[in-house]
Design a protein around this motif. Sequence first.
Motif, mmCIF file in Angstrom:
data_model
loop_
_atom_site.group_PDB
_atom_site.id
_atom_site.type_symbol
_atom_site.label_atom_id
_atom_site.label_comp_id
_atom_site.label_asym_id
_atom_site.label_seq_id
_atom_site.Cartn_x
_atom_site.Cartn_y
_atom_site.Cartn_z
ATOM 1 N N GLU A 180 51.197 -1.182 4.177
ATOM 2 C CA GLU A 180 52.386 -1.715 4.840
ATOM 3 C C GLU A 180 52.876 -3.037 4.261
ATOM 4 O OE1 GLU A 180 52.415 -1.992 9.049
ATOM 5 O OE2 GLU A 180 52.018 0.131 9.327
ATOM 6 N N SER A 181 52.017 -3.765 3.573
ATOM 7 C CA SER A 181 52.409 -5.073 3.048
ATOM 8 C C SER A 181 53.199 -4.983 1.743
ATOM 9 C CB SER A 181 51.169 -5.939 2.821
ATOM 10 O OG SER A 181 50.337 -5.355 1.828
ATOM 11 N N VAL A 182 53.338 -3.792 1.201
ATOM 12 C CA VAL A 182 54.037 -3.622 -0.076
ATOM 13 C C VAL A 182 55.520 -3.964 0.076
ATOM 14 C CG1 VAL A 182 54.745 -1.894 -1.787
ATOM 15 C CG2 VAL A 182 52.418 -1.922 -0.932
ATOM 16 N N ALA A 183 56.054 -4.666 -0.904
ATOM 17 C CA ALA A 183 57.458 -5.078 -0.878
ATOM 18 C C ALA A 183 58.382 -3.901 -1.155
ATOM 19 C CB ALA A 183 57.687 -6.170 -1.920
ATOM 20 N N LEU A 184 59.480 -3.861 -0.414
ATOM 21 C CA LEU A 184 60.525 -2.869 -0.666
ATOM 22 C C LEU A 184 61.402 -3.342 -1.813
ATOM 23 C CD1 LEU A 184 61.845 -1.888 2.877
ATOM 24 C CD2 LEU A 184 60.613 -0.453 1.257
ATOM 25 N N VAL A 185 61.979 -2.388 -2.502
ATOM 26 C CA VAL A 185 62.954 -2.694 -3.547
ATOM 27 C C VAL A 185 64.211 -1.884 -3.269
ATOM 28 C CG1 VAL A 185 61.250 -3.274 -5.314
ATOM 29 C CG2 VAL A 185 62.002 -0.913 -5.073
ATOM 30 N N ALA B 66 64.787 -5.146 5.802
ATOM 31 C CA ALA B 66 63.335 -5.197 5.632
ATOM 32 C C ALA B 66 62.965 -5.647 4.224
ATOM 33 C CB ALA B 66 62.727 -3.829 5.917
ATOM 34 N N THR B 67 61.854 -6.382 4.146
ATOM 35 C CA THR B 67 61.354 -6.798 2.832
ATOM 36 C C THR B 67 60.027 -6.111 2.496
ATOM 37 O OG1 THR B 67 60.256 -8.726 3.800
ATOM 38 C CG2 THR B 67 62.497 -9.044 2.945
ATOM 39 N N THR B 68 59.386 -5.508 3.514
ATOM 40 C CA THR B 68 58.122 -4.789 3.310
ATOM 41 C C THR B 68 58.176 -3.461 4.057
ATOM 42 O OG1 THR B 68 57.053 -5.705 5.267
ATOM 43 C CG2 THR B 68 56.797 -6.950 3.193
ATOM 44 N N LEU B 69 57.211 -2.595 3.783
ATOM 45 C CA LEU B 69 57.123 -1.347 4.526
ATOM 46 C C LEU B 69 56.898 -1.613 6.013
ATOM 47 C CD1 LEU B 69 55.007 0.949 2.180
ATOM 48 C CD2 LEU B 69 57.449 1.059 2.641
ATOM 49 N N SER B 70 56.117 -2.625 6.324
ATOM 50 C CA SER B 70 55.874 -2.985 7.714
ATOM 51 C C SER B 70 57.174 -3.360 8.421
ATOM 52 C CB SER B 70 54.877 -4.144 7.785
ATOM 53 O OG SER B 70 54.638 -4.505 9.121
ATOM 54 N N VAL C 206 61.100 5.843 0.802
ATOM 55 C CA VAL C 206 59.953 5.600 1.669
ATOM 56 C C VAL C 206 59.681 6.859 2.468
ATOM 57 C CG1 VAL C 206 59.039 4.214 3.559
ATOM 58 C CG2 VAL C 206 60.522 3.154 1.842
ATOM 59 N N ALA C 207 58.418 7.281 2.475
ATOM 60 C CA ALA C 207 58.040 8.458 3.249
ATOM 61 C C ALA C 207 57.066 8.060 4.344
ATOM 62 C CB ALA C 207 57.387 9.493 2.332
#
Length: 83
Positions: free
Chosen positions: A64-69, A26-30, A74-75
Motif C-alpha cells: 500500500e505504501s507504493v507511490a502512484l504515477v 492520491a499519492t500512494t495505493l493506500s 491499479v487492481a
Amino acid sequence: MKVTVKYFASIREAIGVPGESLDSAATTLSDLRDELIARGGAHAESLARGRSVRMALNKDMSDESVALVDGAEVAFFPPVTGG
C-alpha cells in the motif's frame, strides 16, 4: 492524476463493475484505497480497512505504501486460496 482501477472476484461482484478510470489526488495505493472507501456503499464495504485486500500496480503485486504515477493501472482483489 488519472488512474485506471480494476476490480476482481468478490470485489468486482460487490461493486458491480469490472473497473473505472478516475482522477485521483492520491499519492500512494493506500491513499487511493481510502478515496474509494470514502465513496461509501459497496466500495466502503469491499475495500474496508481490516478486510484482506491485495493490490497490484501496473500488474506487479504491491504494498500500500507504493507511490502512484499518472496513468497507472491499479487492481484490487481478495486473497486467492487454492487446493
